[in-house]
Design a protein around this motif. Structure first.
Motif, PDB file in Angstrom:
ATOM      1  N   SER A 210       0.807  -1.195   0.143  1.00  0.00           N
ATOM      2  CA  SER A 210       0.048  -0.034   0.163  1.00  0.00           C
ATOM      3  C   SER A 210       0.957   0.960   0.224  1.00  0.00           C
ATOM      4  O   SER A 210       0.365   2.259  -0.587  1.00  0.00           O
ATOM      5  CB  SER A 210      -1.003  -0.118   1.164  1.00  0.00           C
ATOM      6  N   VAL A 211       2.047   1.305   0.549  1.00  0.00           N
ATOM      7  CA  VAL A 211       2.930   2.380   0.755  1.00  0.00           C
ATOM      8  C   VAL A 211       3.590   2.428  -0.734  1.00  0.00           C
ATOM      9  O   VAL A 211       3.855   3.614  -1.261  1.00  0.00           O
ATOM     10  CB  VAL A 211       3.891   2.319   1.950  1.00  0.00           C
ATOM     11  N   GLY A 212       3.816   1.332  -1.485  1.00  0.00           N
ATOM     12  CA  GLY A 212       4.513   1.330  -2.592  1.00  0.00           C
ATOM     13  C   GLY A 212       3.533   2.050  -3.608  1.00  0.00           C
ATOM     14  O   GLY A 212       4.081   2.673  -4.588  1.00  0.00           O
ATOM     15  N   ILE A 213       2.205   2.000  -3.476  1.00  0.00           N
ATOM     16  CA  ILE A 213       1.080   2.504  -4.458  1.00  0.00           C
ATOM     17  C   ILE A 213       1.662   3.890  -4.540  1.00  0.00           C
ATOM     18  O   ILE A 213       1.395   4.647  -5.798  1.00  0.00           O
ATOM     19  CB  ILE A 213      -0.232   2.210  -4.027  1.00  0.00           C
ATOM     20  N   THR A 214       1.881   4.652  -3.274  1.00  0.00           N
ATOM     21  CA  THR A 214       2.380   6.094  -3.527  1.00  0.00           C
ATOM     22  C   THR A 214       3.871   6.415  -3.273  1.00  0.00           C
ATOM     23  O   THR A 214       4.266   7.281  -2.703  1.00  0.00           O
ATOM     24  CB  THR A 214       1.686   6.821  -2.312  1.00  0.00           C
ATOM     25  N   LYS A 215       4.651   5.499  -4.293  1.00  0.00           N
ATOM     26  CA  LYS A 215       5.917   5.559  -4.095  1.00  0.00           C
ATOM     27  C   LYS A 215       6.742   5.640  -2.857  1.00  0.00           C
ATOM     28  O   LYS A 215       7.531   6.401  -2.642  1.00  0.00           O
ATOM     29  CB  LYS A 215       6.260   6.660  -5.027  1.00  0.00           C
ATOM     30  N   GLY A 216       6.344   5.113  -1.722  1.00  0.00           N
ATOM     31  CA  GLY A 216       6.958   5.056  -0.509  1.00  0.00           C
ATOM     32  C   GLY A 216       6.460   6.373   0.319  1.00  0.00           C
ATOM     33  O   GLY A 216       7.163   6.352   1.247  1.00  0.00           O
ATOM     34  N   VAL A 217       5.835   7.190  -0.380  1.00  0.00           N
ATOM     35  CA  VAL A 217       5.334   8.082   0.801  1.00  0.00           C
ATOM     36  C   VAL A 217       4.118   7.756   1.309  1.00  0.00           C
ATOM     37  O   VAL A 217       3.060   7.387   0.518  1.00  0.00           O
ATOM     38  CB  VAL A 217       5.113   9.600  -0.324  1.00  0.00           C
ATOM     39  N   CYS A 218       3.973   8.004   2.788  1.00  0.00           N
ATOM     40  CA  CYS A 218       2.849   7.690   3.589  1.00  0.00           C
ATOM     41  C   CYS A 218       1.838   8.710   3.323  1.00  0.00           C
ATOM     42  O   CYS A 218       2.210   9.739   4.338  1.00  0.00           O
ATOM     43  CB  CYS A 218       2.985   7.114   4.596  1.00  0.00           C
ATOM     44  N   ARG A 219       0.505   8.815   2.935  1.00  0.00           N
ATOM     45  CA  ARG A 219      -0.354   9.917   2.903  1.00  0.00           C
ATOM     46  C   ARG A 219      -1.215   9.997   4.198  1.00  0.00           C
ATOM     47  O   ARG A 219      -1.563  11.023   4.693  1.00  0.00           O
ATOM     48  CB  ARG A 219      -1.248   9.916   1.769  1.00  0.00           C
ATOM     49  N   ASP A 220      -1.119   8.954   4.538  1.00  0.00           N
ATOM     50  CA  ASP A 220      -1.732   8.422   6.030  1.00  0.00           C
ATOM     51  C   ASP A 220      -1.124   7.537   6.897  1.00  0.00           C
ATOM     52  O   ASP A 220      -0.368   6.691   6.460  1.00  0.00           O
ATOM     53  CB  ASP A 220      -3.098   8.124   5.688  1.00  0.00           C
ATOM     54  N   ASP A 221      -1.607   7.172   8.179  1.00  0.00           N
ATOM     55  CA  ASP A 221      -0.792   6.391   8.869  1.00  0.00           C
ATOM     56  C   ASP A 221      -1.278   5.027   8.264  1.00  0.00           C
ATOM     57  O   ASP A 221      -2.704   4.833   7.937  1.00  0.00           O
ATOM     58  CB  ASP A 221      -1.213   6.361  10.232  1.00  0.00           C
ATOM     59  N   VAL A 222      -0.427   3.849   8.131  1.00  0.00           N
ATOM     60  CA  VAL A 222      -0.856   2.527   7.628  1.00  0.00           C
ATOM     61  C   VAL A 222      -1.033   1.582   8.458  1.00  0.00           C
ATOM     62  O   VAL A 222       0.264   1.396   9.093  1.00  0.00           O
ATOM     63  CB  VAL A 222       0.102   2.324   6.459  1.00  0.00           C
ATOM     64  N   SER A 223      -1.795   0.877   8.819  1.00  0.00           N
ATOM     65  CA  SER A 223      -1.741  -0.358   9.790  1.00  0.00           C
ATOM     66  C   SER A 223      -2.513  -1.696   9.245  1.00  0.00           C
ATOM     67  O   SER A 223      -3.799  -1.328   8.821  1.00  0.00           O
ATOM     68  CB  SER A 223      -2.367  -0.221  11.108  1.00  0.00           C
ATOM     69  N   CYS A 224      -1.807  -2.959   9.106  1.00  0.00           N
ATOM     70  CA  CYS A 224      -2.489  -3.976   8.569  1.00  0.00           C
ATOM     71  C   CYS A 224      -2.280  -5.175   9.793  1.00  0.00           C
ATOM     72  O   CYS A 224      -1.230  -5.368  10.147  1.00  0.00           O
ATOM     73  CB  CYS A 224      -2.052  -4.509   7.424  1.00  0.00           C
ATOM     74  N   VAL A 225      -3.384  -5.596  10.124  1.00  0.00           N
ATOM     75  CA  VAL A 225      -3.443  -6.914  10.875  1.00  0.00           C
ATOM     76  C   VAL A 225      -3.825  -7.996  10.423  1.00  0.00           C
ATOM     77  O   VAL A 225      -4.898  -8.028   9.763  1.00  0.00           O
ATOM     78  CB  VAL A 225      -4.401  -6.469  12.164  1.00  0.00           C
ATOM     79  N   VAL A 226      -3.165  -8.959  10.444  1.00  0.00           N
ATOM     80  CA  VAL A 226      -3.606 -10.434   9.837  1.00  0.00           C
ATOM     81  C   VAL A 226      -3.523 -11.339  11.321  1.00  0.00           C
ATOM     82  O   VAL A 226      -2.786 -11.471  12.076  1.00  0.00           O
ATOM     83  CB  VAL A 226      -2.598 -10.690   9.080  1.00  0.00           C
ATOM     84  N   ILE A 227      -4.679 -12.127  11.121  1.00  0.00           N
ATOM     85  CA  ILE A 227      -4.877 -13.157  12.142  1.00  0.00           C
ATOM     86  C   ILE A 227      -4.865 -14.498  11.599  1.00  0.00           C
ATOM     87  O   ILE A 227      -5.766 -14.368  10.759  1.00  0.00           O
ATOM     88  CB  ILE A 227      -6.037 -12.928  13.261  1.00  0.00           C
TER      89      ILE A 227
END
Lengths: 394, 88
Positions: A210-227
């Motif tokens: 998801s960060v790669g989509i904006t070429k490494g710039v985070c427009r927002d905080d990114v969190s992904c949980v996997v269980i």
């Protein structure tokens, strides 16, 4: 169901330019209830203020879920307690809460976050039932409450909108961002390619893509949980010679778990394994030169990896204690730590014979007793890394 | 001609008391010596419990001869001696 291990992992990126992450993720396992709770919250805005909002939310949510407070009451307390944003005049933090006791159904509560994803293999599974919970105090904020039927091999994925909105308004091919559907498709592809992909790897790949989509710039905080509900991956660490020599053979048999799952930790221990199992360890001078600040690592053909004992375990302990990144560690500690992270259940098989030469006053005092170092590693693995640990003494 | 086997102990005590100084030893050998010596690192030679032998770090040559408090110079000169004797 009791043979299951519940791997809960999260990967995060902080919005570019901010000092603190505005999302917060917390996990809780309640051993005696065999219960697993996860909370993800995205605080309004970003930076420290958002961080405070989300941390308050996850902290309260875990407490309330654990004490089985009714949903509506919990949500109202959370909303009423959050400080009001001066700019927007509202108090706000979205959340996704996951609560699962082995043998029962999972309950998922969502407010404002992208909808969770439930995958069985690559197939998406819907909730068994779902309802809306509405607070009179906060009429504009509904909570979606779902019951999900979880089986071995299932995965639950949820994330903050930093993931699903990646690319929004920025990329022509993603006018509405990556969206939940993009995350779902990506996860399905990853699982198809590697059906046993760990929760950690999958969450890392989703977050970094998801960060790669904006070429490494985070427009927002990114969190992904996997269980991920799966059979536990077991590894075994053998360290120290048995107190009685007649137990050597039985001790050595414990190393029979497959090469990727065994570490032989200690020079004398390696000698016992070589003798009892007829295996041979190979270490070259080049291995020694690449070893870094610890004795080198060797490979016992057909058995596992071999390292020195107490110095290496001491280093593993301090890395776990301080949460240091694995990559900076000397080869032997790095190998053990990487294996620990890849497994869910870590079994120590500890020989209790004291090595007299370690009592030589010329040696550093840090040469602690093996048993105490192993015990401390075990408690850190359980407390901070959600591993199950077993220690057997010989 | 059989190679001379040099085993360097890398157990905890040997490592702490100087076995790492021996890791560059190969580079100090002439090419012709390199071809005739085989180095191996051992997890533990189990010699440090025997007080009669001297002290760590230990090196074992050809499976039987033990050098205590081993240094690179000591190992190289012993290897030279053995090679010289073979040539006589």
């Amino acid at each position: 169901m009791h043979e299951l291990f519940i791997e809960m992992e999260c990967s995060q990126f902080t919005k570019t330019g901010q000092a603190a992450c505005g999302d917060d993720v917390r996990f809780l396992t309640v051993d005696k209830e065999k219960r697993y709770i996860a909370a993800l919250s995205d605080g309004l805005g970003s930076g420290v203020k958002a961080h405070v909002l989300s941390t308050m939310t996850t902290t309260m949510a875990l407490r309330f879920l654990q004490s089985n407070l009714p949903t509506l009451e919990s949500v109202e307390i959370i909303m009423d307690s959050l400080p009001v944003c001066e700019v927007r005049k509202i108090s706000y933090a979205t959340f996704t809460l996951f609560d699962f006791a082995l043998g029962g159904r999972a309950r998922i509560l969502e407010m404002g976050n992208p909808g969770y994803i439930h995958l069985r293999g690559t197939e998406e599974i819907g909730p068994v039932s779902e309802r809306k919970v509405q607070s009179e105090h906060w009429p504009d904020r509904g909570v979606r409450e779902c019951d999900a039927d979880l089986r071995a091999g299932d995965r639950i994925i949820f994330c903050s909108d930093g993931v699903t909105q990646a690319g929004l308004g920025e990329r022509r091919d993603m006018k509405l961002g990556w969206r939940r559907s993009g995350v779902l498709k990506f996860a399905q592809e990853k699982i198809a390619a590697d059906p046993e992909i760990s929760a950690l790897d999958l969450s890392r790949q989703i977050a970094s893509t998801s960060v790669g989509i904006t070429k490494g710039v985070c427009r927002d905080d990114v969190s992904c949980v996997v269980i991920y509900l799966r059979k536990p991956r077991v590894m075994r660490i053998l360290s120290g010679p048995p107190f009685r020599r007649e137990n050597d053979a039985e001790y050595a048999r414990q190393a029979n778990l497959g090469e990727d799952h065994v570490v032989i930790c200690g020079g004398t221990t390696v000698n016992i394994i070589e003798r009892e199992l007829g295996a041979a360890v190979k270490i070259s001078l080049a291995d020694m030169r690449e070893a870094g600040a610890l004795p080198p690592i060797g490979r016992v053909a057909g058995v596992g990896i071999a390292t020195e004992g107490i110095l290496t375990l001491g280093r593993v302990l301090s890395a776990l204690e301080e949460g240091r990144p694995i990559n900076g560690e000397p080869a032997a500690a790095r190998a053990i730590l990487a294996r620990m992270m890849r497994h869910d259940r870590i079994e120590f098989v500890v020989g209790t014979k004291v090595n007299e030469c370690h009592q030589d006053p010329n040696l550093p005092q840090e040469l602690e007793l093996r048993r105490s170092v192993v015990r401390r590693i075990a408690s850190l693995l359980e407390r901070n890394y959600r591993k199950t640990v077993k220690i057997d003494y010989y | 001609m059989e190679k001379i086997k040099v085993e360097i102990c890398c157990g905890t005590a040997c490592y702490l008391l100087g076995a790492t100084r021996l890791m560059g030893i190969e580079q100090n050998l002439s090419k012709e010596m390199k071809d005739r010596v085989e180095f191996e690192v051992k997890p533990c030679l189990g010699l440090c419990n025997d007080e009669r032998l001297g002290g760590s770090p230990y090196v074992r040559i050809n499976g039987s001869e033990v050098l205590a408090n081993a240094t690179p110079d000591m190992v190289i000169s012993r290897v030279n001696e053995l090679l010289g004797r073979e040539e006589v």
